[in-house]
Design a protein around this motif. Structure first.
Motif, PDB file in Angstrom:
ATOM      1  N   THR A 184     -19.920   3.089   5.828  1.00 13.02           N
ATOM      2  CA  THR A 184     -19.781   4.266   6.780  1.00 13.02           C
ATOM      3  C   THR A 184     -18.552   3.331   8.134  1.00 13.02           C
ATOM      4  N   ARG A 236     -10.817   7.025   8.503  1.00 14.94           N
ATOM      5  CA  ARG A 236     -12.541   7.458   7.895  1.00 14.94           C
ATOM      6  C   ARG A 236     -11.965   8.862   7.179  1.00 14.94           C
ATOM      7  N   TYR A 265     -13.350  10.609   4.243  1.00 14.38           N
ATOM      8  CA  TYR A 265     -14.513  10.239   3.446  1.00 14.38           C
ATOM      9  C   TYR A 265     -15.811  11.109   4.763  1.00 14.38           C
ATOM     10  N   LEU A 266     -15.036  10.987   5.725  1.00 13.02           N
ATOM     11  CA  LEU A 266     -15.816  11.795   6.949  1.00 13.02           C
ATOM     12  C   LEU A 266     -15.342  12.877   7.847  1.00 13.02           C
ATOM     13  N   ALA A 310     -21.545   3.619  13.976  1.00 14.37           N
ATOM     14  CA  ALA A 310     -21.747   4.924  13.165  1.00 14.37           C
ATOM     15  C   ALA A 310     -23.298   4.286  13.301  1.00 14.37           C
ATOM     16  N   THR A 316     -26.818   8.323   8.588  1.00 12.78           N
ATOM     17  CA  THR A 316     -25.444   9.064   7.938  1.00 12.78           C
ATOM     18  C   THR A 316     -26.328  10.180   6.380  1.00 12.78           C
ATOM     19  N   TRP A 361     -25.437  10.801   2.446  1.00  9.05           N
ATOM     20  CA  TRP A 361     -23.498  11.182   2.141  1.00  9.05           C
ATOM     21  C   TRP A 361     -24.038  11.700   0.753  1.00  9.05           C
ATOM     22  N   VAL A 390     -19.681  12.266   3.336  1.00  8.39           N
ATOM     23  CA  VAL A 390     -20.569  12.421   4.380  1.00  8.39           C
ATOM     24  C   VAL A 390     -20.928  13.947   4.857  1.00  8.39           C
TER      25      VAL A 390
END
Length: 445
Positions: free
Chosen positions: A353, A359, A362-363, A377, A380, A382, A387
């Motif tokens: 993360t 990001r 993926y975020l 962070a 999270t 995934w 995420v």
């Protein structure tokens, strides 16, 4: 963006993430030292993060605590050290000389000047630097005789360390800081002492201290800074590549010039093309569609618990990667096949993360919900390299989670199963992140 650069899209980046971060099922690792090495360190600011991060990546997660404690305190193949971004990491012993020369050495002069000024401003000594040198010599002598000791035990052995220095006077956070912690910090930053087994459980940060020779009999070998920075960049790209120059600069804490020089020593440039246009990128990861409300957390009208009404926004295309360039190692241009679908519940400050500054790939747009205002962070959830939500542990021990988008029945069922397994693994242990984040605080209530 140069038209002739090799192209890597977000789907390929997520395939690499699942495999190289040991999160996909078939990529789980047998050895905790290998996990720490491949990730270039396990984030250690919060002691629990180290164990939760390792658990998420081991083939036998039930052995995570025992394996880590053996590596840290018996085999001494792992060590806690201050390095990237002035942050604590757990790294393999053979990586210590690299991070010390590449990152930590540059921190020492400023930390030493700051501590000397604190001594002088508090009226402890007119020459703060000389006073610190004397206290460090006494502390090292005491630790050598004691073999290992907590900060409190060191304070009893070295009388001069009992001074308390006021900080933040006139502010709401005014308090005092003990000179024991400052002197131990300086000695550790210079790799003269090392953090050992803490008092209490694996969630404790009340470490025992030992001379560095207990881990490295000859001390820490020295490396030229440029050589070390090139090696650290190589190790980072091996797991986190492709990454941008800004990613490497942020992750290490280097200057822009240092990051560029390290990349020039052995990386090749690639085009980052967001979700991709079908040219030169692997096929999409196997998408498992869609969500589920938090276990034990109610669902308000219009969206999942903890999310604003109507907020079911999926991950946005990688705007920060579109029309950007990144870097990979020269032998890392071939596509990586996507792993089988996977899910993971990762702790606050997990290496993946916190692995990049940019990001969005993926975020998505979930940063304000899952990070605090200082960029830390939280826990999270995934799925397949993205995420999709967050989780928390309540005082009762229940692990609850919230999906911020609809990932489909199979993924939702896999997340529910992973949450139940984590809850069972934690048992009587209670985990409270050092840096609370918006969704984590909501779910933990």
């Amino acid at each position: 963006m140069a038209a002739n650069l090799p192209r890597i899209d977000d789907r390929q980046r997520r395939a690499r993430l699942g495999r190289r971060h040991h999160l996909a099922g078939t990529a789980r690792a047998a050895d905790v030292v290998a996990v720490a090495g491949d990730l270039v360190g396990l984030h250690g600011s919060d002691p629990a993060t180290v164990f939760l991060s390792a658990r998420a990546r081991l083939r036998r997660p039930e052995r995570a605590v025992a394996a880590l404690e053996a590596a840290l305190y018996e085999e001494r193949s792992l060590v806690r050290t201050l390095c990237m971004r002035r942050t604590m990491f757990v790294v393999p012993v053979d990586l210590v000389p690299v991070v010390q020369a590449a990152v930590t050495d540059a921190l020492v002069p400023g930390e030493r000047r700051r501590a000397a000024r604190m001594v002088e401003d508090a009226g402890i000594a007119a020459d703060g630097a000389a006073w610190l040198a004397a206290m460090e010599a006494e502390t090292l002598a005491a630790l050598t005789g004691l073999k290992e000791a907590t900060g409190a035990e060191v304070s009893r052995a070295v009388e001069g360390l009992n001074h308390q220095i006021p900080v933040g006077e006139g502010t709401t956070w005014a308090g005092t800081v003990g000179m024991t912690s400052r002197v131990l910090f300086l000695l550790a930053t210079e790799q003269r002492i090392v953090r050992g087994r803490p008092r209490g459980t694996w969630t404790s940060s009340q470490y025992r201290w030992s001379p560095i020779e207990a881990w490295l009999p000859g001390g820490v070998p020295t490396l030229p800074a440029e050589t070390a920075r090139a090696e650290l960049a190589r190790r980072y790209l091996a797991t986190y590549g492709p990454a941008t120059t800004a990613d490497l600069k942020w992750w290490t804490g280097w200057t822009l010039g240092q990051a560029r020089a390290a990349l020039a020593a052995g990386a090749v440039e690639v085009a980052l093309v967001g979700e991709g246009d079908g040219r030169g990128a692997v096929t999409s990861l196997s998408g498992r569609g869609s969500a589920r409300p938090a276990r034990g957390a109610g669902r308000p009208a219009g969206g999942p618990a903890g999310a604003p009404a109507g907020d079911m926004t999926p991950t946005a295309p990688s705007a920060d990667a579109a029309d950007a360039t990144g870097w990979v190692l020269p032998d890392d241009l071939d596509p990586v096949p996507p792993p089988r679908p996977w899910v993971a519940l990762l702790p606050s400050l997990d290496p993946v993360t916190m692995g990049w500054q940019q990001r969005a790939w993926y975020l998505g747009e979930y940063g304000p919900t899952l990070f605090d205002r200082n960029g830390n962070a939280g826990p999270t959830v995934w799925a397949d390299g993205r995420v999709i939500g967050g989780w928390a542990q309540r005082r009762t021990g229940e692990v609850v989670y919230q999906l911020l988008e609809d990932p489909g029945k199979e993924t939702a069922a896999a997340v529910a199963e992973a949450a139940a397994e984590l809850e069972a693994w934690l048992g009587p242990m209670r985990i409270t992140p050092r840096f609370p984040t918006p969704l984590q605080k909501t779910l933990a209530c």
